[in-house]
Design a protein around this motif. Structure first.
Motif, PDB file in Angstrom:
ATOM      1  N   THR A  13       0.833  -1.199   0.000  1.00 34.52           N
ATOM      2  CA  THR A  13       0.000   0.000   0.000  1.00 34.52           C
ATOM      3  C   THR A  13       0.866   1.248   0.000  1.00 34.52           C
ATOM      4  OG1 THR A  13      -1.772  -1.169   1.183  1.00 34.52           O
ATOM      5  CG2 THR A  13      -1.819   1.242   1.246  1.00 34.52           C
ATOM      6  N   GLU A  14       1.936   1.236   0.774  1.00 38.18           N
ATOM      7  CA  GLU A  14       2.831   2.388   0.825  1.00 38.18           C
ATOM      8  C   GLU A  14       3.508   2.621  -0.528  1.00 38.18           C
ATOM      9  OE1 GLU A  14       5.521   2.045   4.131  1.00 38.18           O
ATOM     10  OE2 GLU A  14       3.890   1.672   5.540  1.00 38.18           O
ATOM     11  N   VAL A  15       3.913   1.550  -1.183  1.00 36.82           N
ATOM     12  CA  VAL A  15       4.539   1.672  -2.507  1.00 36.82           C
ATOM     13  C   VAL A  15       3.533   2.228  -3.513  1.00 36.82           C
ATOM     14  CG1 VAL A  15       5.589   0.423  -4.430  1.00 36.82           C
ATOM     15  CG2 VAL A  15       6.256  -0.120  -2.079  1.00 36.82           C
ATOM     16  N   ALA A  16       2.298   1.757  -3.458  1.00 36.49           N
ATOM     17  CA  ALA A  16       1.255   2.254  -4.366  1.00 36.49           C
ATOM     18  C   ALA A  16       1.004   3.748  -4.137  1.00 36.49           C
ATOM     19  CB  ALA A  16      -0.030   1.455  -4.182  1.00 36.49           C
ATOM     20  N   ILE A  17       1.025   4.170  -2.887  1.00 36.77           N
ATOM     21  CA  ILE A  17       0.850   5.591  -2.567  1.00 36.77           C
ATOM     22  C   ILE A  17       2.022   6.397  -3.113  1.00 36.77           C
ATOM     23  CG2 ILE A  17       0.858   7.284  -0.675  1.00 36.77           C
ATOM     24  CD1 ILE A  17      -0.764   5.197   0.953  1.00 36.77           C
ATOM     25  N   LEU A  18       3.239   5.931  -2.865  1.00 37.65           N
ATOM     26  CA  LEU A  18       4.421   6.651  -3.347  1.00 37.65           C
ATOM     27  C   LEU A  18       4.435   6.741  -4.871  1.00 37.65           C
ATOM     28  CD1 LEU A  18       7.183   5.286  -0.938  1.00 37.65           C
ATOM     29  CD2 LEU A  18       6.087   7.542  -0.889  1.00 37.65           C
ATOM     30  N   ASP A  19       4.069   5.663  -5.559  1.00 38.28           N
ATOM     31  CA  ASP A  19       4.014   5.691  -7.018  1.00 38.28           C
ATOM     32  C   ASP A  19       2.961   6.688  -7.513  1.00 38.28           C
ATOM     33  OD1 ASP A  19       6.054   3.859  -7.388  1.00 38.28           O
ATOM     34  OD2 ASP A  19       4.700   2.154  -7.705  1.00 38.28           O
ATOM     35  N   SER A  20       1.804   6.676  -6.878  1.00 39.70           N
ATOM     36  CA  SER A  20       0.749   7.613  -7.266  1.00 39.70           C
ATOM     37  C   SER A  20       1.183   9.053  -7.046  1.00 39.70           C
ATOM     38  CB  SER A  20      -0.531   7.338  -6.475  1.00 39.70           C
ATOM     39  OG  SER A  20      -1.040   6.059  -6.787  1.00 39.70           O
ATOM     40  N   LEU A  21       1.808   9.310  -5.917  1.00 41.50           N
ATOM     41  CA  LEU A  21       2.275  10.663  -5.624  1.00 41.50           C
ATOM     42  C   LEU A  21       3.414  11.072  -6.548  1.00 41.50           C
ATOM     43  CD1 LEU A  21       2.147  10.646  -1.731  1.00 41.50           C
ATOM     44  CD2 LEU A  21       0.639  11.910  -3.283  1.00 41.50           C
ATOM     45  N   ALA A  22       4.253  10.127  -6.936  1.00 42.50           N
ATOM     46  CA  ALA A  22       5.359  10.436  -7.843  1.00 42.50           C
ATOM     47  C   ALA A  22       4.828  10.895  -9.197  1.00 42.50           C
ATOM     48  CB  ALA A  22       6.275   9.224  -8.011  1.00 42.50           C
ATOM     49  N   ASP A  23       3.687  10.347  -9.612  1.00 42.62           N
ATOM     50  CA  ASP A  23       3.067  10.760 -10.874  1.00 42.62           C
ATOM     51  C   ASP A  23       2.602  12.206 -10.831  1.00 42.62           C
ATOM     52  OD1 ASP A  23       3.418   8.341 -12.143  1.00 42.62           O
ATOM     53  OD2 ASP A  23       1.402   7.609 -11.656  1.00 42.62           O
ATOM     54  N   ARG A  24       2.271  12.677  -9.641  1.00 40.64           N
ATOM     55  CA  ARG A  24       1.770  14.044  -9.493  1.00 40.64           C
ATOM     56  C   ARG A  24       2.549  14.785  -8.406  1.00 40.64           C
ATOM     57  NH1 ARG A  24      -4.480  13.873  -9.193  1.00 40.64           N
ATOM     58  NH2 ARG A  24      -4.074  16.055  -8.794  1.00 40.64           N
ATOM     59  N   ALA A  25       3.855  14.689  -8.496  1.00 36.26           N
ATOM     60  CA  ALA A  25       4.728  15.233  -7.454  1.00 36.26           C
ATOM     61  C   ALA A  25       4.593  16.745  -7.298  1.00 36.26           C
ATOM     62  CB  ALA A  25       6.177  14.864  -7.740  1.00 36.26           C
ATOM     63  N   GLU A  26       4.391  17.445  -8.375  1.00 33.71           N
ATOM     64  CA  GLU A  26       4.317  18.912  -8.316  1.00 33.71           C
ATOM     65  C   GLU A  26       3.044  19.392  -7.628  1.00 33.71           C
ATOM     66  OE1 GLU A  26       6.658  21.146  -9.291  1.00 33.71           O
ATOM     67  OE2 GLU A  26       7.941  19.406  -9.596  1.00 33.71           O
ATOM     68  N   GLU A  27       1.895  18.870  -8.049  1.00 35.32           N
ATOM     69  CA  GLU A  27       0.623  19.354  -7.518  1.00 35.32           C
ATOM     70  C   GLU A  27       0.124  18.575  -6.316  1.00 35.32           C
ATOM     71  OE1 GLU A  27      -0.408  16.671 -11.021  1.00 35.32           O
ATOM     72  OE2 GLU A  27       1.017  18.265 -10.691  1.00 35.32           O
ATOM     73  N   GLY A  28       0.623  17.360  -6.113  1.00 36.23           N
ATOM     74  CA  GLY A  28       0.201  16.551  -4.981  1.00 36.23           C
ATOM     75  C   GLY A  28      -1.186  15.967  -5.189  1.00 36.23           C
ATOM     76  N   MET A  29      -1.673  15.274  -4.178  1.00 42.70           N
ATOM     77  CA  MET A  29      -2.986  14.629  -4.243  1.00 42.70           C
ATOM     78  C   MET A  29      -3.672  14.730  -2.895  1.00 42.70           C
ATOM     79  SD  MET A  29      -1.995  11.157  -6.317  1.00 42.70           S
ATOM     80  CE  MET A  29      -3.633  10.760  -6.893  1.00 42.70           C
ATOM     81  N   THR A  30      -4.996  14.726  -2.923  1.00 42.60           N
ATOM     82  CA  THR A  30      -5.769  14.665  -1.687  1.00 42.60           C
ATOM     83  C   THR A  30      -5.950  13.196  -1.310  1.00 42.60           C
ATOM     84  OG1 THR A  30      -7.904  14.543  -2.799  1.00 42.60           O
ATOM     85  CG2 THR A  30      -7.037  16.761  -2.323  1.00 42.60           C
ATOM     86  N   VAL A  31      -6.435  12.953  -0.110  1.00 43.18           N
ATOM     87  CA  VAL A  31      -6.707  11.587   0.329  1.00 43.18           C
ATOM     88  C   VAL A  31      -7.755  10.954  -0.587  1.00 43.18           C
ATOM     89  CG1 VAL A  31      -7.672  10.176   2.195  1.00 43.18           C
ATOM     90  CG2 VAL A  31      -6.073  12.006   2.727  1.00 43.18           C
ATOM     91  N   PHE A  32      -8.745  11.726  -1.006  1.00 45.76           N
ATOM     92  CA  PHE A  32      -9.782  11.187  -1.887  1.00 45.76           C
ATOM     93  C   PHE A  32      -9.212  10.804  -3.242  1.00 45.76           C
ATOM     94  CE2 PHE A  32     -12.220  13.968   1.019  1.00 45.76           C
ATOM     95  CZ  PHE A  32     -12.925  12.966   1.666  1.00 45.76           C
ATOM     96  N   GLU A  33      -8.298  11.600  -3.768  1.00 44.35           N
ATOM     97  CA  GLU A  33      -7.649  11.256  -5.034  1.00 44.35           C
ATOM     98  C   GLU A  33      -6.808   9.998  -4.887  1.00 44.35           C
ATOM     99  OE1 GLU A  33      -7.131  15.595  -7.169  1.00 44.35           O
ATOM    100  OE2 GLU A  33      -5.795  15.092  -5.496  1.00 44.35           O
ATOM    101  N   LEU A  34      -6.104   9.887  -3.767  1.00 51.89           N
ATOM    102  CA  LEU A  34      -5.306   8.682  -3.521  1.00 51.89           C
ATOM    103  C   LEU A  34      -6.191   7.440  -3.430  1.00 51.89           C
ATOM    104  CD1 LEU A  34      -2.601   9.915  -1.025  1.00 51.89           C
ATOM    105  CD2 LEU A  34      -2.200   8.869  -3.255  1.00 51.89           C
ATOM    106  N   ARG A  35      -7.363   7.581  -2.828  1.00 53.15           N
ATOM    107  CA  ARG A  35      -8.272   6.430  -2.706  1.00 53.15           C
ATOM    108  C   ARG A  35      -8.691   5.898  -4.060  1.00 53.15           C
ATOM    109  NH1 ARG A  35     -13.144   6.016   1.104  1.00 53.15           N
ATOM    110  NH2 ARG A  35     -12.870   3.847   0.528  1.00 53.15           N
ATOM    111  N   THR A  36      -8.773   6.780  -5.069  1.00 53.53           N
ATOM    112  CA  THR A  36      -9.159   6.321  -6.402  1.00 53.53           C
ATOM    113  C   THR A  36      -8.013   5.594  -7.102  1.00 53.53           C
ATOM    114  OG1 THR A  36      -8.550   8.382  -7.533  1.00 53.53           O
ATOM    115  CG2 THR A  36     -10.800   8.218  -6.669  1.00 53.53           C
ATOM    116  N   ARG A  37      -6.790   5.842  -6.677  1.00 53.59           N
ATOM    117  CA  ARG A  37      -5.614   5.230  -7.316  1.00 53.59           C
ATOM    118  C   ARG A  37      -5.079   4.023  -6.556  1.00 53.59           C
ATOM    119  NH1 ARG A  37      -2.446   9.299 -10.180  1.00 53.59           N
ATOM    120  NH2 ARG A  37      -1.225   7.566 -10.948  1.00 53.59           N
ATOM    121  N   VAL A  38      -5.316   3.983  -5.251  1.00 53.89           N
ATOM    122  CA  VAL A  38      -4.800   2.895  -4.407  1.00 53.89           C
ATOM    123  C   VAL A  38      -6.003   2.096  -3.913  1.00 53.89           C
ATOM    124  CG1 VAL A  38      -3.469   2.338  -2.342  1.00 53.89           C
ATOM    125  CG2 VAL A  38      -2.865   4.351  -3.701  1.00 53.89           C
TER     126      VAL A  38
END
Length: 97
Positions: A13-38
């Motif tokens: 789960t942590e790796v999936a979060i880091l990968d998702s955040l790496a895709d959007r490193a500049e703008e970041g993500m909200t918890v709700f956005e992360l839930r759709t990706r992880v």
């Protein structure tokens, strides 16, 4: 983009979060956005976020009315290269120039 190899030995789960955040490193993500990706329940997501925050791998900040999570600069790997050259290059390879 993906997290650097040295961070890939963490919980899935942590790796999936880091990968998702790496895709959007500049703008970041909200918890709700992360839930759709992880694909985990909210409790598992919150536990993983807490662990990553404790280890200094992510940062959370207020962006207006929402909390945005970004990866630490050291976590983000190099952009993945497309050695095929994309669609235009594929067309060029098939045309008789």
């Amino acid at each position: 983009m993906r997290a650097k190899p040295e961070y890939r030995d963490r919980d899935g789960t942590e790796v999936a979060i880091l990968d998702s955040l790496a895709d959007r490193a500049e703008e970041g993500m909200t918890v709700f956005e992360l839930r759709t990706r992880v694909d985990v329940d909210i409790d598992a997501l919150e536990d993983a976020l807490a662990s990553l925050k404790d280890d200094g791998l992510i940062d959370a900040s207020e962006d207006g009315q929402r909390t945005v999570i970004v990866p630490d600069d050291d976590v983000v790997g190099q952009p993945e290269r497309d050695d095929g050259g994309g669609v235009v290059e594929a067309i060029r390879r098939h045309l008789p120039f």
